[in-house]
Design a protein around this motif. Sequence first.
Motif, PDB file in Angstrom:
ATOM      1  N   THR A 212       0.823  -1.212   0.000  1.00  0.00           N
ATOM      2  CA  THR A 212       0.000   0.000   0.000  1.00  0.00           C
ATOM      3  C   THR A 212       0.857   1.262   0.000  1.00  0.00           C
ATOM      4  O   THR A 212       0.357   2.349  -0.270  1.00  0.00           O
ATOM      5  N   GLU A 213       2.144   1.109   0.305  1.00  0.00           N
ATOM      6  CA  GLU A 213       3.064   2.251   0.308  1.00  0.00           C
ATOM      7  C   GLU A 213       3.841   2.347  -0.999  1.00  0.00           C
ATOM      8  O   GLU A 213       4.160   3.449  -1.455  1.00  0.00           O
ATOM      9  N   ILE A 214       4.206   1.210  -1.545  1.00  0.00           N
ATOM     10  CA  ILE A 214       4.859   1.131  -2.845  1.00  0.00           C
ATOM     11  C   ILE A 214       4.352  -0.149  -3.501  1.00  0.00           C
ATOM     12  O   ILE A 214       4.530  -1.241  -2.961  1.00  0.00           O
ATOM     13  N   SER A 215       3.689   0.010  -4.629  1.00  0.00           N
ATOM     14  CA  SER A 215       3.074  -1.150  -5.280  1.00  0.00           C
ATOM     15  C   SER A 215       4.150  -2.101  -5.802  1.00  0.00           C
ATOM     16  O   SER A 215       5.322  -1.731  -5.935  1.00  0.00           O
ATOM     17  N   ASP A 216       3.740  -3.324  -6.108  1.00  0.00           N
ATOM     18  CA  ASP A 216       4.683  -4.305  -6.653  1.00  0.00           C
ATOM     19  C   ASP A 216       5.290  -3.823  -7.966  1.00  0.00           C
ATOM     20  O   ASP A 216       6.479  -4.008  -8.209  1.00  0.00           O
ATOM     21  N   VAL A 217       4.487  -3.176  -8.808  1.00  0.00           N
ATOM     22  CA  VAL A 217       4.989  -2.641 -10.088  1.00  0.00           C
ATOM     23  C   VAL A 217       5.996  -1.527  -9.823  1.00  0.00           C
ATOM     24  O   VAL A 217       7.071  -1.492 -10.428  1.00  0.00           O
ATOM     25  N   GLU A 218       5.656  -0.614  -8.928  1.00  0.00           N
ATOM     26  CA  GLU A 218       6.575   0.476  -8.593  1.00  0.00           C
ATOM     27  C   GLU A 218       7.874  -0.069  -8.017  1.00  0.00           C
ATOM     28  O   GLU A 218       8.956   0.408  -8.364  1.00  0.00           O
ATOM     29  N   LEU A 219       7.764  -1.076  -7.149  1.00  0.00           N
ATOM     30  CA  LEU A 219       8.957  -1.650  -6.529  1.00  0.00           C
ATOM     31  C   LEU A 219       9.839  -2.332  -7.557  1.00  0.00           C
ATOM     32  O   LEU A 219      11.062  -2.187  -7.520  1.00  0.00           O
ATOM     33  N   ALA A 220       9.249  -3.057  -8.480  1.00  0.00           N
ATOM     34  CA  ALA A 220      10.043  -3.705  -9.541  1.00  0.00           C
ATOM     35  C   ALA A 220      10.768  -2.655 -10.382  1.00  0.00           C
ATOM     36  O   ALA A 220      11.960  -2.804 -10.682  1.00  0.00           O
ATOM     37  N   ASN A 221      10.067  -1.583 -10.733  1.00  0.00           N
ATOM     38  CA  ASN A 221      10.691  -0.504 -11.513  1.00  0.00           C
ATOM     39  C   ASN A 221      11.793   0.186 -10.719  1.00  0.00           C
ATOM     40  O   ASN A 221      12.866   0.495 -11.249  1.00  0.00           O
ATOM     41  N   LEU A 222      11.534   0.430  -9.433  1.00  0.00           N
ATOM     42  CA  LEU A 222      12.522   1.069  -8.564  1.00  0.00           C
ATOM     43  C   LEU A 222      13.761   0.201  -8.409  1.00  0.00           C
ATOM     44  O   LEU A 222      14.891   0.695  -8.516  1.00  0.00           O
ATOM     45  N   ALA A 223      13.563  -1.104  -8.173  1.00  0.00           N
ATOM     46  CA  ALA A 223      14.694  -2.014  -7.985  1.00  0.00           C
ATOM     47  C   ALA A 223      15.568  -2.063  -9.231  1.00  0.00           C
ATOM     48  O   ALA A 223      16.798  -2.027  -9.136  1.00  0.00           O
TER      49      ALA A 223
END
Length: 99
Positions: free
Chosen positions: A73-84
């Motif tokens: 809810t703080e960073i979505s799975d899609v956002e996290l994959a892109n960030l990583a």
Amino acid sequence: MLVAAGAAFFFSGQPEAVANTGPRPPEAIYDRTCGYCHGHNVGPVIRGRNLPPEAIVYMVRHGQGAMPAFRPTEISDVELANLAKWISTSKANPKEHGK
């Protein structure tokens, strides 16, 4: 009254990922969330180290030591994959300093 209720929800401190505006850019997430500690003598510098994206995802979801875990809810799975991926391939920023 409906406007007040909508404003109360909007300003209730809900994570940005809840908004239905699509994934935030990784640079924006890093600047607003990660860079607060990483790069400012709180946590280690993580850019320019070629860290595996899988390790970054794990650390973000599980935390360790002073590093908190971040929920979907703080960073979505899609956002996290892109960030990583972005952190993994980013160059070091000479303005950042860490432990």
